[in-house]
Write an enzyme that holds these catalytic residues in place. Structure first.
Site, mmCIF file in Angstrom:
data_model
loop_
_atom_site.group_PDB
_atom_site.id
_atom_site.type_symbol
_atom_site.label_atom_id
_atom_site.label_comp_id
_atom_site.label_asym_id
_atom_site.label_seq_id
_atom_site.Cartn_x
_atom_site.Cartn_y
_atom_site.Cartn_z
ATOM 1 N N SER A 59 0.800 -1.229 0.000
ATOM 2 C CA SER A 59 0.000 0.000 0.000
ATOM 3 C C SER A 59 0.832 1.278 0.000
ATOM 4 C CB SER A 59 -0.925 0.013 1.224
ATOM 5 O OG SER A 59 -0.169 -0.080 2.414
ATOM 6 N N ASP A 339 -4.248 7.690 7.915
ATOM 7 C CA ASP A 339 -5.015 6.730 8.700
ATOM 8 C C ASP A 339 -4.083 6.014 9.671
ATOM 9 O OD1 ASP A 339 -3.628 4.922 7.139
ATOM 10 O OD2 ASP A 339 -5.359 4.308 5.927
ATOM 11 N N HIS A 342 -0.849 4.876 7.195
ATOM 12 C CA HIS A 342 -0.342 5.504 5.965
ATOM 13 C C HIS A 342 -0.206 7.017 6.077
ATOM 14 C CE1 HIS A 342 -2.590 1.826 4.765
ATOM 15 N NE2 HIS A 342 -1.481 1.615 4.082
#
Ligand SMILES: *[C@@H]1O[C@H](CO)[C@@H](O)[C@H](O)[C@H]1NC(C)=O
Ligand SMILES: *[C@@H]1O[C@H](CO)[C@@H](O)[C@H](O)[C@H]1NC(C)=O
Ligand SMILES: *[C@@H]1O[C@H](CO)[C@@H](O)[C@H](O)[C@H]1NC(C)=O
Ligand SMILES: *[C@@H]1O[C@H](CO)[C@@H](O)[C@H](O)[C@H]1NC(C)=O
Ligand SMILES: *[C@@H]1O[C@H](CO)[C@@H](O)[C@H](O)[C@H]1NC(C)=O
Length: 367
Positions: A59, A339, A342
């Site tokens: 991610s 979040d 990240h």
């Protein structure tokens, strides 16, 4: 320990609702600019003019490979800063891939899943990264790094990319720690951690070597960020205190990675491999509460912008009636983290600024 403080909430956030539109506009990325920097000298990255960027990992580099039905990255409020709607990026905006593409001087590469519908962008390279994945299988069913490289190899076999293309390409490889979260969820023991870290780095070494053997001459791999400082680990201290136990394990991973990369560079003789030190750059940003230049400021760099209202929820969660189960800060530019795991686009801007010193040093030094 409640679920949100546990590393595996990272994955649970992936298993969410659906957005049905195929949104291609999220792939605009950062357009090429500053093409002419640092490209004139021998024995450095720009001894060739980079034409393509190939991306492998998770991610931290995924720009839209996640399945829309499953990933939080395809749900509001992800993407609110850039491109203005969810784009499959795990942030409010641009991620590391977009910044490196800009540095290299190419358009942010196309996510693999759109290779057949946006062919005109194949020439900038391709992004094979999938949020939630690791070098080994993790808790998501998305392709691990070996399979991502298999897909790359298939495209080479199909002559989508030839050897000239590959020789003038740069690869970005990110490993943000999903193997370790999966290890914990699968009841791996504390005593077993060091040898598991060794096997992760050994597999990563093989992956890097394979990307090089396919013809890519310059490969940047991320060091592990300070996992113990991610909001999912610091929530129990109201985002004040990093988990030192976790960071000690991160340091072992990074020390082994450094050895692996030194070995690769010795074996290949052309200094093909370089580490993007996310540990040092995150820590520098925390210490400076920004980029240290006064352009970017984070009042509390450990506190995220978007948080679930309780341990059962994460950024982007809604209940059955569609009511939001998260809170979001007024200005994502003001926080480092987006979040629980990240950075925001502004966070990545500050990290990139810290990395750029290394990039410039390595890439522009004259012989
Ligand atoms: C990657 O995934 C494939 C398919 O699940 C599996 O066969 C393979 O063993 C995995 N590779 C590694 C290094 O874990
Ligand atoms: C390789 O492909 C590029 C387009 O990506 C093309 O311009 C070039 O001529 C090809 N080179 C060879 C040797 O086929
Ligand atoms: C891990 O241990 C817990 C509690 O002992 C158990 O409920 C769970 O099924 C185990 N998970 C795995 C993947 O073995
Ligand atoms: C730090 O992380 C470890 C490993 O995840 C965990 O067992 C421990 O409880 C954490 N310590 C604190 C103070 O949160
Ligand atoms: C580099 O590899 C050679 C063998 O190919 C070895 O003799 C030498 O010690 C290595 N150097 C480093 C710094 O690892």
């Amino acid at each position: 320990m409640d679920k949100n403080n546990h590393p595996y909430t990272f994955f649970l956030t992936l298993l969410c609702c659906s957005l049905l539109l195929l949104i291609l506009s999220g792939q605009q990325g950062v357009e090429a600019s500053g093409h002419h920097h640092h490209r004139h000298h021998h024995h450095h990255l720009y001894s060739f003019r980079p034409t393509k960027l190939f991306v492998f990992g998770d991610s931290y580099s995924d720009t839209g490979n996640n399945r829309k039905s499953e990933a939080s990255s395809w749900k509001y409020p992800y993407g609110i800063t850039f491109p203005g709607k969810p784009s499959g990026r795990f942030s409010d905006g641009r991620v590391l891939t977009d910044f490196l593409a800009k540095f290299v001087g190419v358009r942010s590469p196309l996510p693999y899943q759109w290779r057949n519908v946006a062919k005109k962008y194949l020439k900038y390279g391709m992004n094979f990264a999938h949020g939630g994945t690791g070098v080994f299988n993790t808790l998501v069913t998305d392709p691990n790094m070996t399979v991502q490289i298999d897909l790359f190899q298939q495209l080479i076999k199909q002559c989508v990319y030839n050897l000239t293309d590959l020789h003038t390409s740069v690869a970005l490889v990110t490993v943000a720690g999903n193997d370790y979260s999966a290890y914990i969820v699968k009841n791996g023991t504390a005593q077993g951690f060091p040898s598991f870290i060794t096997s992760v780095v050994n597999q990563l070494y093989l992956n890097l070597k394979r990307i090089h053997s396919l013809g890519v001459n310059k490969i940047a791999v991320t060091a592990l960020e300070p996992l113990g400082c991610l909001p999912r680990s610091t929530a129990i201290t109201s985002f004040q205190q990093c988990n030192g136990t976790e960071n000690t394990l991160v340091n072992l991973h990074n020390a082994l990675l450094q050895q692996a990369v030194a070995k690769l560079n010795n074996e290949t003789k052309d200094s093909a491999f370089l580490i993007l030190d996310l540990y040092a750059s995150f820590m520098t940003v925390f210490k400076n509460k920004g980029d240290g230049l006064g352009n970017i400021k984070f009042e509390n760099p450990m506190k995220p912008c978007c948080i679930g209202i309780s341990s059962e929820y994460s950024c982007g969660s809604v209940d059955k009636s569609g009511a939001k189960k998260y809170t979001i800060c007024d200005d994502p530019q003001s926080t480092f983290f987006w979040d629980a795991a990240h950075p925001t686009q502004q966070g990545w801007t500050a990290v990139y600024s810290a990395l750029q010193a290394t990039l410039d040093q390595i890439f522009s030094k004259t012989d």
